[in-house]
Design a protein around this motif. Structure first.
Motif, PDB file in Angstrom:
ATOM      1  N   LEU B 261       0.872  -1.181   0.000  1.00 15.07           N
ATOM      2  CA  LEU B 261       0.000   0.000   0.000  1.00 15.07           C
ATOM      3  C   LEU B 261       0.904   1.225   0.000  1.00 15.07           C
ATOM      4  O   LEU B 261       1.741   1.401   0.887  1.00 15.07           O
ATOM      5  CB  LEU B 261      -0.905  -0.016   1.232  1.00 15.07           C
ATOM      6  N   LEU B 268      -8.190   4.411   2.383  1.00 16.43           N
ATOM      7  CA  LEU B 268      -8.322   3.115   1.726  1.00 16.43           C
ATOM      8  C   LEU B 268      -7.428   2.083   2.401  1.00 16.43           C
ATOM      9  O   LEU B 268      -7.836   0.937   2.636  1.00 16.43           O
ATOM     10  CB  LEU B 268      -7.921   3.249   0.248  1.00 16.43           C
ATOM     11  N   SER B 269      -6.225   2.491   2.747  1.00 13.98           N
ATOM     12  CA  SER B 269      -5.266   1.517   3.263  1.00 13.98           C
ATOM     13  C   SER B 269      -5.751   0.921   4.582  1.00 13.98           C
ATOM     14  O   SER B 269      -5.604  -0.290   4.813  1.00 13.98           O
ATOM     15  CB  SER B 269      -3.899   2.171   3.434  1.00 13.98           C
ATOM     16  N   MET B 271      -8.742   0.490   5.481  1.00  8.05           N
ATOM     17  CA  MET B 271      -9.824  -0.436   5.154  1.00  8.05           C
ATOM     18  C   MET B 271      -9.249  -1.766   4.657  1.00  8.05           C
ATOM     19  O   MET B 271      -9.717  -2.845   5.049  1.00  8.05           O
ATOM     20  CB  MET B 271     -10.704   0.203   4.070  1.00  8.05           C
ATOM     21  N   LEU B 272      -8.231  -1.706   3.829  1.00  9.07           N
ATOM     22  CA  LEU B 272      -7.620  -2.949   3.322  1.00  9.07           C
ATOM     23  C   LEU B 272      -7.002  -3.747   4.460  1.00  9.07           C
ATOM     24  O   LEU B 272      -7.143  -4.977   4.521  1.00  9.07           O
ATOM     25  CB  LEU B 272      -6.556  -2.622   2.264  1.00  9.07           C
ATOM     26  N   ARG B 275      -9.749  -5.359   6.402  1.00 14.73           N
ATOM     27  CA  ARG B 275     -10.463  -6.430   5.702  1.00 14.73           C
ATOM     28  C   ARG B 275      -9.580  -7.654   5.423  1.00 14.73           C
ATOM     29  O   ARG B 275     -10.090  -8.711   5.052  1.00 14.73           O
ATOM     30  CB  ARG B 275     -10.966  -5.910   4.333  1.00 14.73           C
ATOM     31  N   THR B 355      -6.320   4.383  -7.312  1.00 12.84           N
ATOM     32  CA  THR B 355      -7.622   4.387  -6.632  1.00 12.84           C
ATOM     33  C   THR B 355      -8.255   5.762  -6.536  1.00 12.84           C
ATOM     34  O   THR B 355      -9.397   5.883  -6.123  1.00 12.84           O
ATOM     35  CB  THR B 355      -7.462   3.833  -5.200  1.00 12.84           C
ATOM     36  N   PHE B 369     -12.085   4.619  -5.908  1.00 10.91           N
ATOM     37  CA  PHE B 369     -12.412   4.369  -4.512  1.00 10.91           C
ATOM     38  C   PHE B 369     -13.371   5.431  -3.994  1.00 10.91           C
ATOM     39  O   PHE B 369     -13.233   6.613  -4.302  1.00 10.91           O
ATOM     40  CB  PHE B 369     -11.124   4.379  -3.679  1.00 10.91           C
ATOM     41  N   ALA B 374     -16.420   1.281   0.021  1.00 13.57           N
ATOM     42  CA  ALA B 374     -15.047   0.965   0.427  1.00 13.57           C
ATOM     43  C   ALA B 374     -14.820  -0.536   0.575  1.00 13.57           C
ATOM     44  O   ALA B 374     -13.795  -1.068   0.128  1.00 13.57           O
ATOM     45  CB  ALA B 374     -14.713   1.682   1.735  1.00 13.57           C
ATOM     46  N   LYS B 377     -14.757  -2.283  -2.834  1.00 13.35           N
ATOM     47  CA  LYS B 377     -13.542  -1.936  -3.580  1.00 13.35           C
ATOM     48  C   LYS B 377     -12.329  -2.640  -2.978  1.00 13.35           C
ATOM     49  O   LYS B 377     -11.441  -3.111  -3.700  1.00 13.35           O
ATOM     50  CB  LYS B 377     -13.332  -0.412  -3.582  1.00 13.35           C
ATOM     51  N   ALA B 378     -12.328  -2.720  -1.668  1.00 16.73           N
ATOM     52  CA  ALA B 378     -11.222  -3.422  -1.005  1.00 16.73           C
ATOM     53  C   ALA B 378     -11.212  -4.887  -1.450  1.00 16.73           C
ATOM     54  O   ALA B 378     -10.160  -5.444  -1.789  1.00 16.73           O
ATOM     55  CB  ALA B 378     -11.360  -3.316   0.509  1.00 16.73           C
ATOM     56  N   ASP B 379     -12.377  -5.503  -1.481  1.00 12.78           N
ATOM     57  CA  ASP B 379     -12.445  -6.907  -1.895  1.00 12.78           C
ATOM     58  C   ASP B 379     -12.010  -7.091  -3.344  1.00 12.78           C
ATOM     59  O   ASP B 379     -11.358  -8.084  -3.692  1.00 12.78           O
ATOM     60  CB  ASP B 379     -13.869  -7.439  -1.690  1.00 12.78           C
TER      61      ASP B 379
END
Lengths: 167, 643, 422
Positions: B261, B268-269, B271-272, B275, B355, B369, B374, B377-379
């Motif tokens: 990342l 976003l990061s 969230m990743l 997840r 993103t 993104f 979120a 998009k992460a998936d």
């Protein structure tokens, strides 16, 4: 002995960025670095000149003429040719009479007013490649022997005639 | 051995040197190759004497006085370089505050219940920030407060009656007065950026000093943007606390789905990272040992600080992460992402995923993104990475077996909490007492990037090594932190070897009081580049505790290998805050003698801060120590003899 | 190419003689080259002698051999050797001690001597100098110690340079010129404003429109100069700088044709077989006017001497002539270059003059405006050599004329056609 090299100008490549002038002034400064040279007194001087004709930039530099008029005209014996064929001005002998300026048909001898001395291209004796050539981003200035340069020029010309093969 | 010397001139990080050699073998062009191709660089640009602000240009002024002495419009060399510097500050400010604005919008959506993926993780911080902003907190639900804080944040961008709150409320009262007297209090973050663009336009501001003051005000707006970004990120994602992790290319795992990342925003990061565990089984099903998320640059710092995610590499060596061949996906948002990663990724079969709407790269796959989608998009990103892993899993990779232990997570709150174990009532007292006693000679903050013109990390490590020995407490953010962590400066095992006796004792006392069974690491990682605000917050807290202004503190800063215009704007606010601020690469201002003099000297009379431009790390360290000692003397404190 | 063993004899060891010697050496490596000089010093750069007076250079600093293009290798220079007689039939020269030396090729490069106006009385008084040789300069330098005030008769380049040397030594210096201004040979009164200011600023006192009648003396020589307006200037030193005349003594005019100087053809050969002449002693021609002239310029002498050397060594080389005026120097802090035709008042030339605060220029074109014939640059003399080239070659200048007039000409204009497009 290999054929001496000279500075050649490939006019079609010059972008008029004046980088050669800066590099030349820096090479002829005390510190030999841009950051140091910028505040030096007396001011370092470039010995290559990017002139322009209409919008075409034309770099002009000492040709170190075979029959150097400046050298023969000097009334102080300050201009001589080195073993490498480079015509140099010995600053310590120069009396600032400007006779060399008066006779140089290329107009490439400068006058350092603060020091009252003439100055000119010395082909950067401390460098393998003159600073101006090294600084040229488009290789409009090249350092080659006459034979080498004309051979290359012929090659380029014939490549163009053959229809720019290989891009 | 010339090859090794050549490699050392590129990077002092052995892992990176391995990858530079690999890239050369594979004929992959890297930043160092492009730098070589670019040399010599244009001296006019280098000295700030090239202006392209109008269509009559480009103009360049001859610093040696033979050619033009002024632009076509008549702008002097000083005007030219001051304009250029101002625009750099504006760009940096726009970037940090753009990041902050993005987070403010997210906070607004959270407050309005428009996104389920995000929540208020740190109500305490929300309330503390609200209180500082004079927003009522008593008896109000978090969402109501968050709504007011988000609106206050967004209001700070445009010009309004009140000053920018994230500037006015974050400094100590004496500094607020200095800034007010000098008219350096921004009236709106975007407004200040816009003002810079206006005043540096063809035919507006030609007074170099006036331009520099405008630049400084924009710099203060940059502090506001940084501070706001830190505040809201802490509210949404948590306040960092000390974590144990590791850094360098050795954190990549040949058998895992490796996802790097890269960029800046935690939006976003985070969230990743959150997840990742939900997809671990899928990764195993794909033949991997699991999902391995690593960070690059400040996105990496954000997720390291909060979640202990390892840092893969930083800044100038970002391409090298891909050169390992082990990276399945590189996910980027914005800032400091070299477009070249696309071609390296193509060579190595890495999926490059952009993103952000404002940050697309030709050759990358774009996944737009937004907060609302979120999770999906992460998936989608995980799916791409896993698909990529399936393709590469049986191919050889080349991961340098090099990584260093790192203890990170030193937010101001975490530092104060640690100190309160020594003095619960006055947590700052132990630090201040040790400064007075000389056990801590001063404080230095390392920030900024890795610049290709400097052997990677060399300026940071040389200066830090010297300062630590001289008992200077060292803080670090951004890729400055990245540099120091990869060389073991954040490993408590090295505290004894790296630090002078006084500092060593202090770090050990704090560590032991906190039950770490050993000292704190030699260098305290305070976060990403926006988190330079944390260092300001710490300095302001110490200043308030002592009742002096920040320009009296023995605190200095260094952007030893700066690249980004963001480093320039950070430098501007460090100077506005009164700090002697070292820059280890040349700022493009040398062509303006007056501007150079003002920045390195005269501005001291105004804000107390000033720039120290020194490309030699050894002498830079001496100058930083001298600046610290000068300030100690100003406070009536003795300085140890230089060793 | 001359056959090996050729005996080259050169009379005169200054600019023309030594340049010829070097040119011969470069062309014919086996012949003998013998140069006779009547002076007691080995060859030196004559234009530097004012620096001996100012103290900026020693005699050793001025030595010619081994400096600049003068290697001096294989050149036999005989000093203190005046050539009294040239026997063109026997092909010998006779030295003043009676020695005779045969030659295969002879160069007359005897130079010139100062012109001493006979109408001025007392020019042989002690303390009166006409600076020409190193020996003259040494004597003048010795006189400085007892001198408070020096009077310079004549306002040419030599006296101006000597004046500055004496000013540097702390003397009071007065320049007496018959014409209404100094350097009248090099510029017209209207052109000389900047130079005048510079001279005044430098502290040089100038008496224009005046001439000397008599040099007065008592005790240790010179005590004053009586002017034609009746005034007397008290002084302890007098320098005469009234131009030079070719040294043709010892040349039999029935043998070698003389018209003021030795008359030569375009290949520097005199009418007598195997006898050449170059430098101040030779009559040359002006490429602009085609007229015959004699000059007293080092640069010309070198040029012509080299040309003669090549011709003597069997490499036919046409001499391109020289301008009557071809001077560059700096007086006080003002540089100037004057060349070609610069005296235009009442004459049919197209003239463009332009003055600004620190610079003045006058560009002189032929009456039809197609060719550049003269240039005076004061202050900004940059790239002056390009004009010299244009004047000398007589090139049509229509395409670059505006650049010449504006003094913006540079070599790029020769390389790259100016389309005139924006």
């Amino acid at each position: 002995m290999s054929e001496p090299k000279e500075i050649f100008v490939r006019l079609d490549r010059c972008m008029g960025c004046h980088s050669c002038e800066l590099a030349c002034a820096v090479e002829h400064s005390g510190s030999k670095s841009l950051y140091g040279a910028i505040s030096e007194q007396p001011r370092p001087k470039p010995r290559v000149y990017v002139e322009s004709v209409s919008k075409t930039p034309v770099p002009v530099v000492c040709r170190h003429c075979e029959d150097a008029p400046c050298m023969h005209a000097c009334i102080a014996g300050a201009i001589r040719r080195t073993e490498d064929g480079v015509v140099i001005t010995q600053s310590d002998r120069c009396i600032g009479c400007w006779t060399c300026v008066m006779v140089c048909p290329y107009g490439v001898i400068g006058r350092h007013l603060e020091e009252h001395k003439a100055y000119r291209c010395d082909r950067c004796p401390d460098r393998e490649i003159p600073a101006c050539v090294g600084a040229c981003p488009t290789r409009a200035l090249v350092y080659r022997s006459v034979t080498d340069f004309s051979r290359h020029t012929r090659k380029t010309a014939s490549a163009q005639m053959l229809g720019t093969q290989g891009g | 051995m010339a090859g090794e010397r050549d490699a050392m001139s590129k990077s002092t990080d052995p892992a990176i040197r391995e990858m530079i050699a690999r890239a050369a073998r594979m004929e992959i062009k890297t930043v160092w190759d492009r730098y070589e191709a670019m040399r010599p660089q244009c001296g006019f640009g280098d000295t700030g004497l090239c202006c392209r602000h109008c269509l009559q240009g480009p103009c360049r002024i001859d610093p040696f006085g033979e050619g033009p002495a002024e632009g076509i419009c008549g702008a002097s060399a000083d005007t030219m370089v001051a304009r250029g510097l101002d625009r750099a500050i504006a760009a940096g400010t726009a970037a940090h505050s753009g990041h902050a604005k993005h987070l403010a919008h997210t906070l607004l959506k959270v407050a309005k219940g428009r996104t389920g993926a995000y929540s208020i993780k740190e109500p305490g911080k929300l309330r503390a920030v609200a209180a500082r902003l004079n927003i009522p907190v008593e008896g109000r639900p978090d969402n109501d407060i968050a709504l007011d804080v988000a609106n206050a944040a967004l209001a700070d961008f445009h010009e309004k009656e009140t000053p920018v709150l994230w500037a006015a409320t974050v400094v100590n009262p004496q500094r607020a007065k200095v800034l007010t007297d000098l008219d350096l209090v921004p009236r709106g973050i975007d407004h200040e950026v816009s003002e810079i663009m206006h005043r540096t336009l063809y035919g507006v501001d030609a007074d170099p000093v006036n331009l520099l003051l405008g630049g400084l005000r924009c710099g203060v707006a940059d502090l506001a943007g940084c501070y706001m970004a830190t505040d809201i990120a802490d509210i949404l994602f948590g306040i960092p606390t000390p974590v144990v992790t590791e850094a360098n290319l050795g954190t990549l795992k040949a058998g895992a789905v490796n996802i790097a990342l890269h960029g800046h925003n935690p939006l976003l990061s985070d969230m990743l990272v959150a997840r990742a565990h939900t997809r671990n089984e899928d990764a195993i099903a794909a033949g991997a040992s699991g999902i391995n998320i690593v960070g690059i640059c400040c996105t990496g710092n954000e997720i390291m600080m909060r979640h202990g995610i390892p840092a893969c590499t930083h800044s100038v060596s970002q391409e090298m992460a891909i050169v390992t061949g082990a990276l399945d996906a590189m996910v980027v948002d914005y800032q400091c992402i070299m477009p070249s990663v696309a071609s390296v990724a193509e060579c190595m079969g890495t999926a490059l995923i952009t993103t952000m709407e404002i940050g697309k790269i030709p050759g990358a796959r774009h996944i737009a993104f937004d907060e609302e989608s979120a999770v999906e998009k992460a998936d989608e990103i995980f799916d791409i990475a896993m698909a990529n892993f399936r393709r590469r899993k049986n191919k050889p990779v080349d991961i340098p077996n090099i990584k260093t232990p790192v203890v990170a997570g030193f937010s101001v709150e975490a530092i104060v909490a640690a100190l309160s174990k020594l003095d619960a009532r006055e947590p700052l007292k132990p630090v201040v007492d040790n400064i007075v006693a000389g056990n801590i000679r001063g404080v230095c903050l390392f920030a900024g990037c890795n610049n290709v013109k400097v052997p990677q990390d060399n300026n940071f490590t040389v200066i830090a090594r010297k300062l630590l020995k001289e008992n200077v407490l060292v803080l670090a953010t951004g890729c400055g932190a990245g540099a120091l962590m990869r060389h073991g400066f954040m490993d408590p095992a090295n505290t004894d070897a790296l630090c002078g006796d006084g500092l060593k004792a202090v770090l050990r006392a704090i560590g032991e009081a906190n039950g770490l069974g050993g000292p704190l690491p030699p260098v305290l990682h305070m976060g990403s580049c926006v988190d330079n605000s944390r260092a300001v917050a710490l300095a302001v807290a110490v200043a308030n505790y002592l009742g002096v202004d920040t320009d009296k503190l023995p605190v200095v800063a260094s952007a030893a290998e700066a690249v980004s215009e963001k480093a320039v704007s950070i430098g501007a606010y460090a100077v506005a805050a009164g700090l002697p601020t070292h820059v280890g690469v040349m700022l493009p201002v040398l062509g303006g003698p007056l501007v150079t003099r003002v920045l390195t000297d005269k501005v001291k009379d105004l804000t107390g801060g000033y720039f120290i431009v020194d490309l030699d790390p050894e002498s830079a360290a001496e100058k930083l120590l001298a600046a610290i000692d000068e300030r100690r003397a100003g406070l009536g404190l003795q300085s140890p003899k230089a060793s | 190419m001359a056959s090996s063993g050729t005996r080259y004899v050169i009379v005169g060891a200054s600019a023309a003689g030594m340049a010829a010697a070097e040119a011969i050496r470069a062309t014919d490596r086996s012949g003998s080259v013998t140069v006779f000089s009547e002076e007691p010093d080995l060859p030196y750069f004559r234009p530097l002698i004012p620096f001996l007076i100012s103290g900026r250079k020693s005699a050793a600093d001025m030595a010619l051999m081994g400096q600049g293009p003068y290697r001096g290798a294989g050149i036999d220079v005989r000093i203190d050797s005046r050539v009294d007689r040239i026997d063109s039939r026997a092909q010998t020269v006779e030295i003043h001690n009676g020695e005779r030396l045969p030659y295969d090729r002879l160069l007359i490069a005897t130079g010139s001597s100062p012109y001493i106006p006979p109408e001025i009385a007392g020019t042989d008084t002690e303390g009166v100098f006409a600076l020409r040789t190193l020996a003259d300069a040494r004597a003048a330098e010795r006189r400085v110690a007892g001198t408070r005030h020096a009077v310079m008769l004549g306002g040419g380049m030599l006296n101006l340079k000597a004046s500055f040397a004496l000013l540097e030594r702390g003397l009071q210096v007065t320049l007496v010129v018959k014409s209404p201004q100094v350097l009248s040979q090099l510029m017209e009164p209207d052109d000389a404003a900047l130079i005048r200011d510079a001279l005044n600023k430098a502290g040089l006192k100038i008496e224009t429109g005046a001439g000397a009648v008599e040099i007065l003396s008592k005790g240790r020589g010179v005590s004053g100069v009586l002017l034609d307006d009746g005034r007397t200037l008290d002084c302890e030193m007098v320098c005469i700088g009234k131009g030079v005349q070719p040294n043709v003594a010892g040349i039999d005019p029935s043998d070698i044709r003389i018209d003021r100087g030795v008359v030569v053809d375009r290949f520097t050969a005199s009418n007598a077989a195997d006898i050449f002449a170059a430098g101040d002693v030779a009559v040359t021609f002006d490429p602009i006017t085609g007229g015959r002239i004699v000059t007293g310029l080092w640069t010309n002498a070198v040029d012509m001497g080299r040309c003669a050397g090549y011709n003597m060594a069997g490499k036919p080389t046409e001499y391109g002539g020289t301008f009557g005026i071809l001077n560059a120097t700096q007086v006080a802090d003002v540089a100037f270059v004057s060349m070609g035709i610069v005296h235009t008042t009442g004459r049919d030339y197209e003239t463009h003059a332009h003055g600004s605060r620190g610079a003045y220029r006058k560009l002189v074109f032929s009456s039809d405006g197609t060719r550049l014939v003269g240039v005076l640059l004061v202050g900004d003399i940059s790239r002056a050599g390009m004009y010299r080239f244009l004047i000398k070659e007589g090139k049509p200048v229509a395409k670059i004329k505006s650049h010449i007039i504006d003094h913006t000409l540079h070599y790029g204009h020769f390389v790259c056609p100016d389309t005139g497009k924006g």
